[in-house]
Write a protein that holds these residues in place. Structure first.
Motif, PDB file in Angstrom:
ATOM      1  N   TYR A 151     -19.487 -23.133 -14.248  1.00 30.74           N
ATOM      2  CA  TYR A 151     -19.463 -21.918 -13.078  1.00 30.74           C
ATOM      3  C   TYR A 151     -18.796 -22.527 -11.816  1.00 30.74           C
ATOM      4  CZ  TYR A 151     -21.651 -18.426 -10.341  1.00 30.74           C
ATOM      5  OH  TYR A 151     -21.751 -17.160  -9.528  1.00 30.74           O
ATOM      6  N   GLU A 152     -19.140 -23.869 -11.446  1.00 26.39           N
ATOM      7  CA  GLU A 152     -18.471 -24.301 -10.267  1.00 26.39           C
ATOM      8  C   GLU A 152     -16.814 -24.405 -10.087  1.00 26.39           C
ATOM      9  OE1 GLU A 152     -21.215 -28.307  -9.971  1.00 26.39           O
ATOM     10  OE2 GLU A 152     -19.298 -28.549 -10.044  1.00 26.39           O
ATOM     11  N   ASP A 153     -16.448 -24.402 -11.367  1.00 26.86           N
ATOM     12  CA  ASP A 153     -14.726 -24.561 -11.332  1.00 26.86           C
ATOM     13  C   ASP A 153     -14.129 -22.979 -11.871  1.00 26.86           C
ATOM     14  OD1 ASP A 153     -15.231 -27.233 -11.070  1.00 26.86           O
ATOM     15  OD2 ASP A 153     -13.873 -27.740 -12.643  1.00 26.86           O
ATOM     16  N   MET A 154     -15.044 -22.209 -12.558  1.00 28.03           N
ATOM     17  CA  MET A 154     -14.500 -21.107 -12.688  1.00 28.03           C
ATOM     18  C   MET A 154     -14.904 -19.526 -12.269  1.00 28.03           C
ATOM     19  SD  MET A 154     -12.108 -21.536 -14.896  1.00 28.03           S
ATOM     20  CE  MET A 154     -11.558 -23.350 -14.811  1.00 28.03           C
ATOM     21  N   LYS A 155     -15.921 -19.749 -11.263  1.00 27.79           N
ATOM     22  CA  LYS A 155     -16.579 -18.634 -10.597  1.00 27.79           C
ATOM     23  C   LYS A 155     -15.367 -17.683 -10.040  1.00 27.79           C
ATOM     24  CE  LYS A 155     -19.947 -17.971  -6.816  1.00 27.79           C
ATOM     25  NZ  LYS A 155     -19.758 -17.879  -5.489  1.00 27.79           N
ATOM     26  N   GLY A 156     -15.574 -16.294 -10.546  1.00 30.89           N
ATOM     27  CA  GLY A 156     -14.747 -15.432  -9.835  1.00 30.89           C
ATOM     28  C   GLY A 156     -13.331 -15.564 -10.586  1.00 30.89           C
ATOM     29  N   LYS A 157     -13.118 -16.246 -11.624  1.00 29.39           N
ATOM     30  CA  LYS A 157     -11.981 -16.188 -12.561  1.00 29.39           C
ATOM     31  C   LYS A 157     -11.917 -15.773 -13.677  1.00 29.39           C
ATOM     32  CE  LYS A 157     -10.104 -20.218  -9.888  1.00 29.39           C
ATOM     33  NZ  LYS A 157      -9.918 -21.742 -10.076  1.00 29.39           N
ATOM     34  N   ILE A 158     -13.210 -15.759 -14.341  1.00 28.33           N
ATOM     35  CA  ILE A 158     -13.470 -15.374 -15.727  1.00 28.33           C
ATOM     36  C   ILE A 158     -14.913 -14.582 -15.768  1.00 28.33           C
ATOM     37  CG2 ILE A 158     -12.202 -17.360 -16.865  1.00 28.33           C
ATOM     38  CD1 ILE A 158     -15.039 -18.330 -17.604  1.00 28.33           C
ATOM     39  N   PRO A 159     -14.620 -13.553 -16.891  1.00 24.34           N
ATOM     40  CA  PRO A 159     -15.826 -12.589 -16.684  1.00 24.34           C
ATOM     41  C   PRO A 159     -17.218 -13.188 -17.335  1.00 24.34           C
ATOM     42  CG  PRO A 159     -14.414 -11.949 -18.430  1.00 24.34           C
ATOM     43  CD  PRO A 159     -13.683 -13.069 -17.619  1.00 24.34           C
ATOM     44  N   LEU A 160     -17.088 -14.224 -18.350  1.00 25.91           N
ATOM     45  CA  LEU A 160     -18.134 -14.470 -18.946  1.00 25.91           C
ATOM     46  C   LEU A 160     -18.439 -16.212 -19.310  1.00 25.91           C
ATOM     47  CD1 LEU A 160     -20.911 -13.576 -20.585  1.00 25.91           C
ATOM     48  CD2 LEU A 160     -19.376 -13.265 -22.379  1.00 25.91           C
ATOM     49  N   ILE A 161     -19.235 -16.719 -18.952  1.00 29.88           N
ATOM     50  CA  ILE A 161     -19.731 -18.164 -19.373  1.00 29.88           C
ATOM     51  C   ILE A 161     -20.888 -18.039 -20.374  1.00 29.88           C
ATOM     52  CG2 ILE A 161     -20.284 -20.475 -18.650  1.00 29.88           C
ATOM     53  CD1 ILE A 161     -19.100 -19.967 -15.941  1.00 29.88           C
ATOM     54  N   ILE A 162     -20.530 -18.444 -21.650  1.00 27.16           N
ATOM     55  CA  ILE A 162     -21.879 -18.831 -22.519  1.00 27.16           C
ATOM     56  C   ILE A 162     -22.590 -20.164 -22.508  1.00 27.16           C
ATOM     57  CG2 ILE A 162     -22.655 -18.745 -25.123  1.00 27.16           C
ATOM     58  CD1 ILE A 162     -20.147 -16.818 -25.497  1.00 27.16           C
ATOM     59  N   ASP A 163     -23.719 -20.021 -22.017  1.00 21.36           N
ATOM     60  CA  ASP A 163     -24.435 -21.235 -21.869  1.00 21.36           C
ATOM     61  C   ASP A 163     -25.082 -21.670 -23.107  1.00 21.36           C
ATOM     62  OD1 ASP A 163     -26.152 -23.169 -20.886  1.00 21.36           O
ATOM     63  OD2 ASP A 163     -27.267 -22.065 -19.324  1.00 21.36           O
ATOM     64  N   GLY A 164     -24.776 -22.800 -23.433  1.00 16.95           N
ATOM     65  CA  GLY A 164     -25.358 -23.575 -24.623  1.00 16.95           C
ATOM     66  C   GLY A 164     -26.320 -24.912 -24.338  1.00 16.95           C
ATOM     67  N   GLY A 165     -26.370 -24.917 -23.124  1.00 18.90           N
ATOM     68  CA  GLY A 165     -27.173 -26.227 -22.824  1.00 18.90           C
ATOM     69  C   GLY A 165     -26.247 -27.274 -22.401  1.00 18.90           C
ATOM     70  N   GLU A 166     -26.625 -28.640 -22.387  1.00 20.30           N
ATOM     71  CA  GLU A 166     -25.864 -29.628 -22.141  1.00 20.30           C
ATOM     72  C   GLU A 166     -25.140 -30.002 -23.528  1.00 20.30           C
ATOM     73  OE1 GLU A 166     -27.562 -33.462 -21.188  1.00 20.30           O
ATOM     74  OE2 GLU A 166     -25.783 -34.257 -20.442  1.00 20.30           O
TER      75      GLU A 166
END
Ligand code: AMP
Ligand code: MG
Length: 371
Positions: free
Chosen positions: A163-178
């Motif tokens: 999120y830090e690096d891609m915020k505003g650039k892509i529509p979706l981040i799938i969070d699978g934990g660490e």
């Protein structure tokens, strides 16, 4: 600016069904989605769509001659994208797929040059992470997915880093934990006459040699290469993983390293610089610096690997100006750890002699390659 949603996935097809359908639709439309894998988070696009690959380079700020790894979810998918499968590739796939091993093949006509950075070869991996596998299957089966960090920054081991690096650039981040491993995949080139290790990772040289005998190593891996040597993995020539502060690796006997680092930190502090140390659990309480972070116990290489990129990112969050890191082993996974650390340091290594006498900063030739 595009809104970036972060949505939790569970690796359970029932619970994740609607998320995977949504992600699959985005990919088919040529959009990008960030996904967890067992190595690091990936920035995924349709590998067979040249427009998607262009978007990946744009979102990462990555030079477009640096090829992308194609991710598949089943062995049968390989045939369409390669021209010929060498015997040794069969052996390695049998042993290590699905898993953190990328193999390089001669490519077929179905893979666009945009995806391979103009090369006639294609890098392919089959991740074992269930969320990644379900996502690939839902997305048409061929996903280009470089690490999801902005180019030059440490790779992402959590969805928050993405999120830090891609915020505003892509529509979706799938969070699978660490992630489980925390370093990118091992890369082996099987497109030439002899197998060659291009990037070390969790699958070590020893494990590879046990299966297929001799494996060469690309000279760029050790961080020693002259200006005329071109690493076979184009990405290995770029400055990589680097925190904003100036990072040095300090090499020598443990007591000498501690003494030298403390005296370097003292003089930096006098100049008003914010100092940091990257240590191991064993030596954590021996240092004087503003910020001191351990990668884990030296008995536990896997935890050191998993923590490395997070600690490098912490250095930015903490505003470290000068960072001194201990050296970590170079057997097995240690080879992968040191490979990333040396790049993060731009090849700057301080050698300590017993007694901490002469200052002796060795700037390897290779530093010129990395800037
Ligand atoms: P990343 O996607 O960040 O894990 O980086 C992928 C790495 O794989 C980079 O270092 C690329 O240069 C390397 N790579 C991808 N495709 C090829 C290929 N066809 N030949 C050699 N190296 C490759
Ligand atoms: Mg990368």
């Amino acid at each position: 600016m595009m809104e970036t949603r972060v949505v939790r996935a569970w690796g359970d097809m029932e619970r994740d069904r609607s998320l995977m359908e949504e992600a699959g639709k985005l990919i088919r439309k040529g959009e990008l989605v960030a996904i967890p894998t067992e190595t690091v988070y990936g920035l995924a696009g349709d590998a067979l769509n040249p427009a998607s690959s262009k978007k990946i380079y744009e979102a990462k700020g990555r030079p477009s001659d640096n090829p992308l790894i194609v991710h598949i979810a089943e062995r049968a998918a390989l045939n369409r994208i390669v021209s010929g499968i060498p015997e040794k590739a069969e052996i390695l796939m049998e042993a290590f797929w699905p898993g953190p091993l990328t193999l390089i093949f001669k490519k077929s006509g179905d893979v666009p040059m945009e995806t391979t950075g103009g090369l006639g070869t294609v890098a392919v991996r089959m991740p074992v992470n269930r969320i990644a596998a379900e996502f690939i299957a839902a997305s048409g089966g061929y996903i280009a997915a470089p690490s999801a960090n902005a180019s030059g920054r440490p790779s992402c081991t959590t969805a928050e880093h993405v999120y830090e690096d891609m915020k505003g650039k892509i529509p979706l981040i799938i969070d699978g934990g660490e992630v489980g491993i925390g370093l990118e995949s091992t890369i082996v080139d099987l497109s030439g006459d002899r197998p060659c290790l291009l990037r070390p990772g969790y699958i070590s040289l020893r494990m590879l040699r046990e299966k297929i005998g001799e494996v060469d190593t690309d000279p760029s891996i050790e961080g020693v290469m002259d200006e005329n040597a071109h690493p076979k993995a184009p990405g290995m020539k770029y400055r990589h993983y680097a925190p904003k502060g100036e990072l040095y690796i300090v090499r020598g006997a443990p007591e000498d390293v501690i003494e030298r680092v403390n005296s370097l930190c003292d003089s930096a502090a006098e100049k008003g610089l914010r100092t940091a140390v990257i240590s191991s659990d064993e030596t954590l309480d021996r240092y004087r610096a503003d910020i001191i972070r351990s990668l884990g116990s030296r008995q536990d290489e896997e935890s050191i690997a998993r923590n490395l990129f997070r600690v490098l990112r912490d250095m930015d969050d903490e505003g470290a100006d000068l960072i001194y890191s201990e050296e970590f082993g170079s057997a097995d996974m240690g080879m992968a750890i040191m490979n990333r650390l040396i790049r993060a340091a731009g090849h700057k290594i301080i050698e300590c002699q017993a007694g901490g006498s002469e200052k002796n900063v060795i700037l390897s030739e290779a530093r010129k390659m990395s800037s």
